[in-house]
Structure formats: structure tokens, C-alpha cells
Write a protein that holds these residues in place. Structure first.
Motif, PDB file in Angstrom:
ATOM      1  N   PHE A  36       3.056  -6.787  -1.262  1.00  0.00           N
ATOM      2  CA  PHE A  36       2.320  -6.402  -0.212  1.00  0.00           C
ATOM      3  C   PHE A  36       2.050  -7.634   1.057  1.00  0.00           C
ATOM      4  O   PHE A  36       2.062  -7.412   1.945  1.00  0.00           O
ATOM      5  CB  PHE A  36       0.813  -6.371  -0.558  1.00  0.00           C
ATOM      6  N   MET A  93       6.338   6.605  -3.989  1.00  0.00           N
ATOM      7  CA  MET A  93       5.531   7.938  -3.707  1.00  0.00           C
ATOM      8  C   MET A  93       6.181   9.023  -3.779  1.00  0.00           C
ATOM      9  O   MET A  93       5.727  10.354  -4.301  1.00  0.00           O
ATOM     10  CB  MET A  93       5.018   7.881  -2.218  1.00  0.00           C
ATOM     11  N   LEU A 138       0.602   2.714  -0.681  1.00  0.00           N
ATOM     12  CA  LEU A 138       1.828   1.997  -0.995  1.00  0.00           C
ATOM     13  C   LEU A 138       2.716   2.219   0.378  1.00  0.00           C
ATOM     14  O   LEU A 138       3.741   1.268   0.115  1.00  0.00           O
ATOM     15  CB  LEU A 138       2.705   3.214  -1.893  1.00  0.00           C
ATOM     16  N   ASN A 139       2.527   2.760   1.139  1.00  0.00           N
ATOM     17  CA  ASN A 139       3.413   2.477   2.619  1.00  0.00           C
ATOM     18  C   ASN A 139       3.111   1.175   3.261  1.00  0.00           C
ATOM     19  O   ASN A 139       3.984   0.774   4.114  1.00  0.00           O
ATOM     20  CB  ASN A 139       3.106   3.365   3.394  1.00  0.00           C
ATOM     21  N   TYR A 140       2.230   0.446   2.661  1.00  0.00           N
ATOM     22  CA  TYR A 140       2.416  -1.214   3.128  1.00  0.00           C
ATOM     23  C   TYR A 140       3.379  -1.817   2.623  1.00  0.00           C
ATOM     24  O   TYR A 140       3.736  -2.851   3.357  1.00  0.00           O
ATOM     25  CB  TYR A 140       1.083  -1.929   2.710  1.00  0.00           C
ATOM     26  N   ILE A 141       3.931  -1.424   1.572  1.00  0.00           N
ATOM     27  CA  ILE A 141       5.324  -2.090   0.934  1.00  0.00           C
ATOM     28  C   ILE A 141       6.477  -1.153   1.397  1.00  0.00           C
ATOM     29  O   ILE A 141       6.734  -0.046   1.124  1.00  0.00           O
ATOM     30  CB  ILE A 141       5.146  -2.072  -0.591  1.00  0.00           C
ATOM     31  N   ASN A 169      -0.357   4.329   8.642  1.00  0.00           N
ATOM     32  CA  ASN A 169      -0.811   4.549   7.366  1.00  0.00           C
ATOM     33  C   ASN A 169      -1.956   5.730   6.954  1.00  0.00           C
ATOM     34  O   ASN A 169      -1.821   6.416   6.110  1.00  0.00           O
ATOM     35  CB  ASN A 169      -1.097   3.405   6.582  1.00  0.00           C
ATOM     36  N   GLY A 216       7.512   1.182  -1.493  1.00  0.00           N
ATOM     37  CA  GLY A 216       6.313   2.299  -1.476  1.00  0.00           C
ATOM     38  C   GLY A 216       6.676   3.727  -1.215  1.00  0.00           C
ATOM     39  O   GLY A 216       6.374   4.509  -2.015  1.00  0.00           O
TER      40      GLY A 216
END
Length: 374
Positions: free
Chosen positions: A348, A279, A268-271, A239, A275
Motif C-alpha cells: 500500500f 479481485m 485492493l485497488n490502492y495496490i 476507488n 489489487g
């Protein structure tokens, strides 16, 4: 005649005994079936009660679970510092302080552009409505069709429209502004778990009655910590790289405040799935606000789609390995369920909860048969 009568009576007695045994077996089988049904019903009611308690206690449970997830990310650093001679409490203090400094620095750097965009939310909404109206030509036919159907059925046709009274600022603030008590609870749980992690693990297994159960619990603990640390450690590195690439992308296409969109992409990329979709939508909306032509606004989201596709299908799976790969449909369902339960924080922590469940079941119900080749 007497001998024949005795044989007949013995045969009848044997048949009666067999019927009695068959009846007892049927009754026993029925009792076992109802016992299974009762056990399943009790287990289901217990699971529903646990989920209801988790939902009602989310203000307390969510910060603790979030602290556990963050602690598993930081545990390798704390353990390494302790192995090099630094006391455990000092190691936890240094790591926690460094984490808070990093978070505060990011907030200070992004507070000005974030305030700028929040202050222009009303203007942004007006510009977006104007842009969407200019793009609404292909929907005119659907509007006319809706009105015609409304006239035929006697109900007014509403057509397609853009909602005018959306309160963007209050929605964003309600998501991004945590409660003070939850922040204190998160920080306290993080510090105490990092300090007493070994004692908590060792003391919790002592309540189990047998040695085998305790060993199995210790293996489950170790496997969960290892998988969570590897997953989030690797994902954090990925990330960070994605955030840098997104920042460069926003700067290259001419979007304002490129660092803001890079940090947002990394967070957001953790989701998974959600995410990336958020984006893409954010880059498109910012592009509509920034550029006059729609084609220019599509450049950043289209390039980001390519970047996220490469990251999600090639880079991350190659770094995670096959053992860390989870069923995409199970991940999607977990994210949907825990988002419904606990909101954005639930999205998350959905993956670590799913990972914990899979690891636990893998140890409690091991596979006796080897895996089939692909």
C-alpha cells in the motif's frame, strides 16, 4: 658543442618535467577514481544498513509511514476547517473521529458476511477442489507425461495436484488482524502529525546549514505533500466509484454479499496491478462456489477485467494528469520490494515512497535540458 650540449640537456630536463607532471596527473586521476569507488561503497553500505533497520523495525516504522500517508489524504480537509475559523486541534479531532466512525461502520456492516465466508472456508476449499478436478481434463496429458519422465529418470512423478491442507482461515486472519500496539501507534502518529505538521516541517529544515538548502527542503516538502494529496485524493474518489460499480456488478450477476466485494475492490485497488489481479481471482472463486456452471462463474471476473482496464488506462490517468504519471515498471518493482519488506501494508505504501523518492531526486538533480516532444 657546448651550446648543443646545453640545448640537449634542457630538452631532456623539459621531457623529464613533462613525464613527472604526467605521472602526477595519472596518480591524481587514480586517486580520484578510488575516492569515487570508496564513496559509492560507503553509500551502498549505508543504504543497506538503512534497509536492514527498516526491516527489523517494521512493527514501528510501518504504522508511522501509514499514518503519514493517511494524514496527507486528510490534510486538505483539516486545513480547510482551520481556514474557516476552527482551531487546529479541534479540526484534527473532528476529522480523526469521522475517519474512525467510517471505518467502524464499514467493519460492522461487513463483519457478518465476512464471518460467514470465513466460517465456510473449509467447505469452500472442498467445493473448489471438486470444481478444479472437473476442470482438470486438459492436464491429464501433463500428468501422464510427468509420470513417464519419472519412470525414465528413476524419480517418482508427482503430477499436478491441488494442495489439500491449506489453512485459509489463519492466513486471512494473519493479514486482516492488526496488532493492538501498531493500531495505537498508527492513531497516535496520525493525530500528532496532523496537529504539528507545520512545526515538524519548519523545525526539520533548520538543521540544514545554508539558506538555499533550507529553501530546497521546503520546496521538496511542499511538492511531496501536494503530489501525495492529489494522488491519493483522486485515487480515493476513483476507488469509491469502482467499489460502487463492483457492488452493482456482483448484485447483477447474482453473487452473495455484493457490498463485501465492492468494499474489497475499493481497498485492493490502492495496490496497482496486484489489487486488480487479486479481485479478479476472488470474483472467480466466489463464482465457482456460487454457480454450478463454470461459464457463469466467469461472467463477473471478465466484466471486472473490462472495468479495471477502463479505470486504469483511461479514467485514472486522465484525472491524475501527465505530471503524476510514474513508470509502470518502477511502480511494479517498488510494490514487489516493499511487499517483501513489510507485507501487505508495504504494497500500500510502495507508491507514496516511490513518489517521494522521485520528487526528491527531481529537486536535487534538476534537468538542465528541456523534455523532448512525444
Amino acid at each position: 658543442m657546448t651550446i648543443a650540449a646545453d640545448a640537449t640537456s634542457q630538452a631532456r630536463a623539459r621531457n623529464g618535467d613533462e613525464e613527472a607532471r604526467n605521472g602526477e596527473q595519472e596518480m591524481k586521476s587514480a586517486a580520484e577514481t578510488w575516492q569515487i569507488v570508496g564513496d559509492v561503497a560507503v553509500t551502498g553500505l549505508f543504504a543497506l544498513a538503512v534497509l536492514a533497520a527498516l526491516y527489523l523495525m517494521k512493527e514501528v516504522v510501518v504504522p508511522i509511514i501509514l499514518a503519514w500517508v493517511v494524514a496527507n489524504i486528510l490534510l486538505p480537509v483539516v486545513n480547510a476547517m482551520e481556514r474557516n475559523g476552527m482551531p487546529r486541534v479541534a479540526s484534527v479531532g473532528v476529522v480523526t473521529l469521522a475517519l474512525m466512525i467510517i471505518l467502524l461502520t464499514i467493519v460492522m456492516l461487513l463483519s457478518l458476511p465476512l464471518t460467514y465466508w470465513l466460517s465456510r472456508a473449509t467447505e469452500l476449499g472442498a467445493v473448489l477442489r471438486e470444481k478444479l478436478r472437473s476442470m482438470a481434463g486438459p492436464f491429464d496429458f501433463l500428468n501422464e507425461l510427468s509420470r513417464s519422465i519419472g519412470q525414465i529418470t528413476g524419480s517418482p512423478g508427482t503430477g499436478l495436484h491441488v494442495e489439500e491442507n491449506t489453512n485459509i482461515v489463519s492466513g486471512i486472519i494473519s493479514i486482516l488482524t492488526p496488532a493492538v500496539t501498531q493500531g495505537v501507534l498508527f492513531l497516535g502518529a496520525l493525530i500528532f502529525y496532523l496537529i504539528y505538521q507545520k512545526k515538524i516541517k519548519n523545525r526539520s529544515v533548520l538543521v540544514l546549514p545554508t539558506r538555499d538548502a533550507r529553501l530546497t527542503s521546503l520546496r521538496i516538502y511542499a511538492d511531496i505533500e501536494h503530489n501525495t494529496t492529489v494522488y491519493f485524493g483522486t485515487f480515493t474518489i476513483v476507488n469509491l466509484g469502482l467499489g460502487v460499480v463492483t457492488t452493482l456488478l456482483a448484485w447483477a450477476v447474482g453473487l452473495p454479499n455484493p457490498m463485501l466485494w465492492g468494499v474489497l475492490a475499493a481497498v485492493l485497488n490502492y495496490i496497482p496491478y496486484i489489487g486488480a489481479a487479486l479481485m479478479i481471482a476472488i470474483l472467480f472463486l466466489v463464482g465457482l462456489f456460487t454457480f454450478s456452471a463454470t461459464s457463469e462463474a466467469l461472467v463477473a471476473p471478465l466484466v471486472y477485467i473490462g472495468i479495471s482496464t477502463v479505470e486504469g488506462h483511461f479514467i485514472t490517468p486522465a484525472l491524475m494528469g501527465r505530471r503524476m504519471t510514474m513508470n509502470p515498471f518502477a511502480v511494479f518493482l517498488a510494490i514487489g520490494f516493499w511487499t517483501w519488506m513489510w507485507g501487505p501494508i508495504g504494497a500500500f505504501v510502495a507508491v507514496p515512497i516511490l513518489m517521494t523518492t522521485i520528487v526528491t531526486f527531481r529537486h536535487l538533480f534538476p534537468r538542465d535540458t528541456p523534455e523532448l516532444p512525444d
